[in-house]
Scaffold this active site. Structure first.
Site, PDB file in Angstrom:
ATOM      1  N   ARG A 158      19.616  45.821  29.156  1.00  0.00           N
ATOM      2  CA  ARG A 158      20.039  46.704  30.251  1.00  0.00           C
ATOM      3  C   ARG A 158      19.931  48.149  29.777  1.00  0.00           C
ATOM      4  NH1 ARG A 158      25.548  48.691  31.710  1.00  0.00           N
ATOM      5  NH2 ARG A 158      25.107  49.782  33.645  1.00  0.00           N
ATOM      6  N   HIS A 176      23.045  56.693  35.183  1.00  0.00           N
ATOM      7  CA  HIS A 176      24.112  56.575  34.185  1.00  0.00           C
ATOM      8  C   HIS A 176      24.475  58.003  33.760  1.00  0.00           C
ATOM      9  CE1 HIS A 176      25.922  53.675  31.027  1.00  0.00           C
ATOM     10  NE2 HIS A 176      26.448  54.862  30.770  1.00  0.00           N
ATOM     11  N   GLU A 219      29.309  52.815  36.684  1.00  0.00           N
ATOM     12  CA  GLU A 219      30.678  53.322  36.601  1.00  0.00           C
ATOM     13  C   GLU A 219      30.906  54.587  37.438  1.00  0.00           C
ATOM     14  OE1 GLU A 219      31.541  53.727  32.419  1.00  0.00           O
ATOM     15  OE2 GLU A 219      31.520  51.582  32.092  1.00  0.00           O
ATOM     16  N   ASN A 222      31.926  46.191  34.094  1.00  0.00           N
ATOM     17  CA  ASN A 222      32.111  46.640  32.718  1.00  0.00           C
ATOM     18  C   ASN A 222      33.590  46.524  32.389  1.00  0.00           C
ATOM     19  OD1 ASN A 222      29.441  47.329  32.896  1.00  0.00           O
ATOM     20  ND2 ASN A 222      29.752  49.541  32.773  1.00  0.00           N
ATOM     21  N   TYR A 260      36.566  46.798  29.346  1.00  0.00           N
ATOM     22  CA  TYR A 260      36.929  47.211  27.982  1.00  0.00           C
ATOM     23  C   TYR A 260      38.394  46.953  27.652  1.00  0.00           C
ATOM     24  CZ  TYR A 260      32.380  49.357  27.440  1.00  0.00           C
ATOM     25  OH  TYR A 260      31.014  49.543  27.327  1.00  0.00           O
ATOM     26  N   GLU A 279      28.808  45.396  30.641  1.00  0.00           N
ATOM     27  CA  GLU A 279      29.215  46.057  29.393  1.00  0.00           C
ATOM     28  C   GLU A 279      30.520  45.449  28.919  1.00  0.00           C
ATOM     29  OE1 GLU A 279      29.614  50.356  29.351  1.00  0.00           O
ATOM     30  OE2 GLU A 279      27.771  50.593  30.515  1.00  0.00           O
TER      31      GLU A 279
HETATM   32  O1  IFM Z   1      29.474  54.493  26.191  1.00  0.00           O
HETATM   33  C1  IFM Z   1      30.087  54.165  27.397  1.00  0.00           C
HETATM   34  C2  IFM Z   1      29.049  53.874  28.453  1.00  0.00           C
HETATM   35  O2  IFM Z   1      28.202  54.952  28.647  1.00  0.00           O
HETATM   36  C3  IFM Z   1      29.715  53.558  29.763  1.00  0.00           C
HETATM   37  N1  IFM Z   1      30.729  52.554  29.619  1.00  0.00           N
HETATM   38  C4  IFM Z   1      31.682  52.690  28.553  1.00  0.00           C
HETATM   39  C5  IFM Z   1      30.974  52.950  27.242  1.00  0.00           C
HETATM   40  C6  IFM Z   1      31.993  53.110  26.106  1.00  0.00           C
HETATM   41  O3  IFM Z   1      32.833  54.187  26.354  1.00  0.00           O
END
Ligand code: IFM
Length: 445
Positions: free
Chosen positions: A77, A121, A167, A295, A297, A348
């Site tokens: 990706r 992005h 995002e 995504n 985290y 992600e």
């Molecule tokens: O590096 C970033 C990415 O560009 C977008 N999502 C989160 C990642 C980590 O912060």
């Protein structure tokens, strides 16, 4: 290594983005982006760093493609830098810039790696910011649809998927409320307008690509989190629910329900999107998608008195983000219950760590554990009925982490920025084995 249960055609990949790895900021006719400009503002990026060189991926394409093949990746990706292919964000396209992405896509296909493209992005052509305030202006959504249509006509027949945005919350909120990201505004109203135009541009781009006959699956990538109250008190629970609406539902509801979420809309008050919403916008925004990219985290941890530091039972990453894999299962099962969803890709997931290169090796056991726990959580979500189509680790290699500069390392491959030497970390070798073990294996019923 754990065994995860996914469907047979589950896709295993890694992700990157243009500004974070490409470098070659002034090569072959690339125009400036808002991140080139933002990096020059004193105090905005750690040590005043920028993406001028980054991982020099633009010049090391073949080597990086070979590295992806060596890691056994099934999919890659990447994002396309709008100012590289259309320097002013309108008008003429740049053949050399388009040529780079053609070489990238062809190089992936030659190595049996599926190309998953993202159109935006965060690197907006600076010219659109200068001439019309970028995403604050509705016209930028139409410019984006034109750009999308061009990419569709050049690459559409070879891409495995096209995501419009990565995002949009970051673009809108970090770029316009906190000023932490480009273009560095600090205005809630601007953020609401920007978010609406991002969503509109997504729908317009989908419609343009479909009208052009592009067959690649189309979707969007959202960053999302589960949300917990710091305590069971009604006040903390209400805070968690509001933060979830501001972060997740603000994008999901327009895309899948044709409206903004009520609680968050009330919270925005007169700073909301009302002034810029036009008749028919939600029909455009709600254009059906073929996939949703998520995504993930960490989770949101909210209290009535503001954000609270979560307990962090499993620890925190080098970004100081809580490691909370079960949030991924909670988030996906909630989305599945709340919306009528297309298949979901985790586009992600990953962690920053203080990696050290020691005699040619990086022993990043914490990252292996992070991936393992999140894949297990994803596998749980699949077991609970979520249609999970694939997983992309963030990131292929260490890169420019926006306002944190090069300080934070998210890669599976270590990059020595002085020499541009790439060294696969232990996590990359582990991931290669995971892919080999799981590829084409159907989940037991
Ligand atoms: O590096 C970033 C990415 O560009 C977008 N999502 C989160 C990642 C980590 O912060």
């Amino acid at each position: 290594m754990s065994t995860y249960r996914f469907k047979e055609d589950f896709v295993w990949g890694v992700a990157t983005s243009s500004y974070q790895i490409e470098g070659a900021a002034n090569d072959d006719g690339r125009g400036a982006s808002i991140w080139d400009t933002f990096c020059k503002v004193p105090g905005k990026v750690v040590r005043g760093e920028n993406g001028d060189v980054a991982c020099d991926h633009y010049h090391r394409l073949e080597q990086d493609l070979d590295m992806m093949a060596d890691l056994g990746l099934q999919a890659y990706r990447f994002s396309i830098a709008w100012p590289r292919v259309q320097p002013d964000g309108r008008g003429a396209f740049n053949e050399k810039g388009l040529g780079f992405y053609e070489r990238l896509v062809d190089g992936l296909l030659k190595r049996n790696i599926q190309p998953f493209a993202t159109l935006y992005h965060w690197d907006l052509p600076q010219a659109l910011q200068d001439t019309q305030n970028g995403w604050e202006n509705r016209d930028t959504a139409y410019r984006f649809a034109d750009y999308a249509s061009k990419i569709g006509s050049v690459l559409g027949d070879r891409l495995a998927s096209i995501a419009t945005h990565n995002e949009p919350w970051c673009t809108a909120w970090l770029g316009n409320v906190t000023g932490y990201f480009a273009p560095g505004n600090e205005s809630l109203k601007k953020a609401a307008h920007v978010a609406h135009h991002l969503l509109l541009s997504h729908g317009l781009a989908l419609q343009a690509l479909r009208a052009d006959g592009v067959k690649a699956p189309l979707g969007i990538v959202l960053n999302q989190s589960s949300a917990d109250g710091a305590t069971d008190s009604p006040e903390d629970q209400a805070a968690a629910s509001l933060e979830y609406e501001k972060f997740v539902s603000w994008y999901m509801d327009p895309l899948f329900k044709g409206r903004y979420p009520a609680q968050a809309l009330a919270w925005y008050g007169e700073n909301g999107p009302q002034e810029v919403i036009q008749d028919g916008d939600f029909d455009i925004i709600g254009t059906p998608m073929d996939f949703l990219g998520v995504n993930y985290y960490t989770r949101i941890f909210a209290s009535a008195s503001g954000p609270k530091r979560p307990p962090g039972v499993l620890g925190f990453t080098d970004m100081d983000w809580e490691i909370y894999p079960q949030g991924l299962t909670e988030l996906l099962t909630k989305l599945n219950a709340d919306y009528h969803l297309p298949p979901i890709y985790i586009t992600e997931n990953g962690c920053a760590a203080k990696d050290v290169l020691d005699h040619g090796r990086v022993r990043d056991t914490d990252r292996i554990s992070f991936y393992d726990l999140h894949l297990a959580a994803l596998s749980d979500a699949a077991k609970k009925g979520v249609d999970v189509a694939g997983y992309f680790a963030w990131s292929l290699m260490d890169n420019f982490e926006w306002a944190s500069g090069y300080d934070k390392r998210f890669g599976m491959v270590y990059v020595d920025y002085a020499t541009q030497q790439r060294t696969p970390k232990d996590s990359a070798l582990w991931y290669r084995d995971v892919i080999a073990q799981h590829a084409g294996v159907a989940a037991p019923r």
